[in-house]
Design an enzyme around this catalytic site. Sequence first.
Site, mmCIF file in Angstrom:
data_model
loop_
_atom_site.group_PDB
_atom_site.id
_atom_site.type_symbol
_atom_site.label_atom_id
_atom_site.label_comp_id
_atom_site.label_asym_id
_atom_site.label_seq_id
_atom_site.Cartn_x
_atom_site.Cartn_y
_atom_site.Cartn_z
ATOM 1 N N HIS A 205 -52.477 29.079 -13.540
ATOM 2 C CA HIS A 205 -52.566 30.491 -13.927
ATOM 3 C C HIS A 205 -53.988 31.003 -13.688
ATOM 4 O O HIS A 205 -54.864 30.259 -13.249
ATOM 5 C CB HIS A 205 -52.119 30.702 -15.377
ATOM 6 C CG HIS A 205 -52.969 30.027 -16.405
ATOM 7 N ND1 HIS A 205 -52.951 28.675 -16.623
ATOM 8 C CD2 HIS A 205 -53.881 30.523 -17.297
ATOM 9 C CE1 HIS A 205 -53.797 28.364 -17.589
ATOM 10 N NE2 HIS A 205 -54.379 29.462 -18.009
ATOM 11 N N HIS B 145 -47.467 32.009 -21.750
ATOM 12 C CA HIS B 145 -48.943 32.043 -21.777
ATOM 13 C C HIS B 145 -49.519 33.353 -21.250
ATOM 14 O O HIS B 145 -50.012 34.168 -22.017
ATOM 15 C CB HIS B 145 -49.519 30.843 -21.031
ATOM 16 C CG HIS B 145 -51.004 30.704 -21.190
ATOM 17 N ND1 HIS B 145 -51.589 30.497 -22.419
ATOM 18 C CD2 HIS B 145 -52.015 30.761 -20.286
ATOM 19 C CE1 HIS B 145 -52.896 30.420 -22.266
ATOM 20 N NE2 HIS B 145 -53.185 30.580 -20.978
ATOM 21 N N HIS C 192 -50.822 29.499 -26.702
ATOM 22 C CA HIS C 192 -50.697 28.062 -26.463
ATOM 23 C C HIS C 192 -49.677 27.524 -27.452
ATOM 24 O O HIS C 192 -49.456 28.107 -28.511
ATOM 25 C CB HIS C 192 -52.035 27.346 -26.699
ATOM 26 C CG HIS C 192 -53.109 27.728 -25.734
ATOM 27 N ND1 HIS C 192 -53.307 27.086 -24.538
ATOM 28 C CD2 HIS C 192 -54.058 28.698 -25.793
ATOM 29 C CE1 HIS C 192 -54.325 27.637 -23.901
ATOM 30 N NE2 HIS C 192 -54.802 28.617 -24.648
#
Length: 684
Positions: free
Chosen positions: A71, A158, A396
């Site tokens: 990411h 996320h 998370h």
Amino acid sequence: MSAIPAEESDQLLIRPLGAGQEVGRSCIILEFKGRKIMLDCGIHPGLEGMDALPYIDLIDPAEIDLLLISHFHLDHCGALPWFLQKTSFKGRTFMTHATKAIYRWLLSDYVKVSNISADDMLYTETDLEESMDKIETINFHEVKEVAGIKFWCYHAGHVLGAAMFMIEIAGVKLLYTGDFSRQEDRHLMAAEIPNIKPDILIIESTYGTHIHEKREEREARFCNTVHDIVNRGGRGLIPVFALGRAQELLLILDEYWQNHPELHDIPIYYASSLAKKCMAVYQTYVNAMNDKIRKQININNPFVFKHISNLKSMDHFDDIGPSVVMASPGMMQSGLSRELFESWCTDKRNGVIIAGYCVEGTLAKHIMSEPEEITTMSGQKLPLKMSVDYISFSAHTDYQQTSEFIRALKPPHVILVHGEQNEMARLKAALIREYEDNDEVHIEVHNPRNTEAVTLNFRGEKLAKVMGFLADKKPEQGQRVSGILVKRNFNYHILSPCDLSNYTDLAMSTVKQTQAIPYTGPFNLLCYQLQKLTGDVEELEIQEKPALKVFKNITVIQEPGMVVLEWLANPSNDMYADTVTTVILEVQSNPKIRKGAVQKVSKKLEMHVYSKRLEIMLQDIFGEDCVSVKDDSILSVTVDGKTANLNLETRTVECEEGSEDDESLREMVELAAQRLYEALTPVH
């Protein structure tokens, strides 16, 4: 003892060059079967320049076949332009479409706001721009293959575009989660649970054994804290990274302001030089978000906010009265968030809300311990009087989500990364406790430090698939299948030579062997000797020259003073040719063979000539009425009611029933047949 080639070794090696018992500079190296993969290439937010890099000096970048970026956060991709532009790396790099779009702008912002000299900068805007051409994109669930490495990705939650990568090498599967969240929020879906169970799971451990508070409670606490700050006439600072959690918080604040008319006069600013570009990306990639957003987009775009204004820099900001400013970067190391914090920290009416995970060594982490004063970027000491609140919106997994994810996949090996040393140790201990009494599931948990390798052994079976012409008919038990074994990456196929061009890039070639051997003896003697060896010799004429076909594939041609052998080269034909050569050399060099030849091996006897002459001969001996021909290959002799049948090809005699005791008739017929045969095939 020589070392086993890397491609044949059963050892799989995982080595964190970053994110090993720390949060930041994620970079994991995977080595198996001679292939090397890098998972993420980030920087450490609490360090600067070369110190912020992973331990890249422990590897040769030229040996890396594949680089996968999970990411767009700096601790996962911040070192990528440096790695692509400043090292010998020649492999291929993949990330999702949304990650690539945001990577470009996020790292551009990082270059601009970094508070270090140009000489210490890892890369320039030009390096970043040029790195874009080296990055390829992958769709979620799309399977790709590079150098025998198969890989595909799943939604990780996320942030927008975040991916978990499943990697398969020689049948061994590994799942790398990157940062992931199993809780759906206002705009992102929860991380998927793959339907394929991996052999190894590399998983983040950011929050260790902590359990997150419920989303509704967290959002209410956040909104109430912001409301309290502006109610007392203060300014609320929310340091965030330009992309990621910022968009989630903007959705929450915009909705809260909409529902509280008394707040409409108090401005909310999204302060980032990337504000407009970032929102354009989010407005573009709504299809990568959850169902709620995808349905809402048909009515109106939720990322077009009613109560939030973009603020590009401090020059455009009128700092009068209460306001809420969301500013980047999230850990306040430099940039707009740092400027505003230093400007507002001395007023007790103001407040700062830390809304994400903070790395050791950053200002955001430091103020959470509520120090009495802070040091500005210029070195000045200022009293810290503003309120400091920590409300984590960090997407998370907590312990509950992590343990449920592991329980669903049941991987034999779990590698913990991306977690502070103590948190990781607590998580490891909790996971070991969870499975220590479970006889059905055996899970090994590893938590390597940076540069420390975890070595695992995987002995894969080598299976060869029969394809093409050889696979047309179903084989029978005990049947031998002969073909060419073709290895491509880690797949084995058995093919007929005629199928090589259909299934591979290989071209089919044939080599015709020709060998001349001195030979001065009779050619028919050579034919006889070869016939004794093989039992099957075909006599031919090639260009009006006598020739023999031996073993169906070896041609022997008579030439003046020699014989010439011709055959198509392959292991079996080469062996047959060696055998024929040995016979020729033996006949040529050994005169006893010619003298001892009891069989008369002249030209091949014409069977119909032999048959006719033998019939006449036997009629002269026994009488015309006693001899008859059956089936062209049997001569029958009848004397005094007793019958003997002569096989013309083998020259053997069998007596019919009742005639067995007349041995004299059998001997007479057999002797006559043999004498005539020898007379018709004299020795030269």
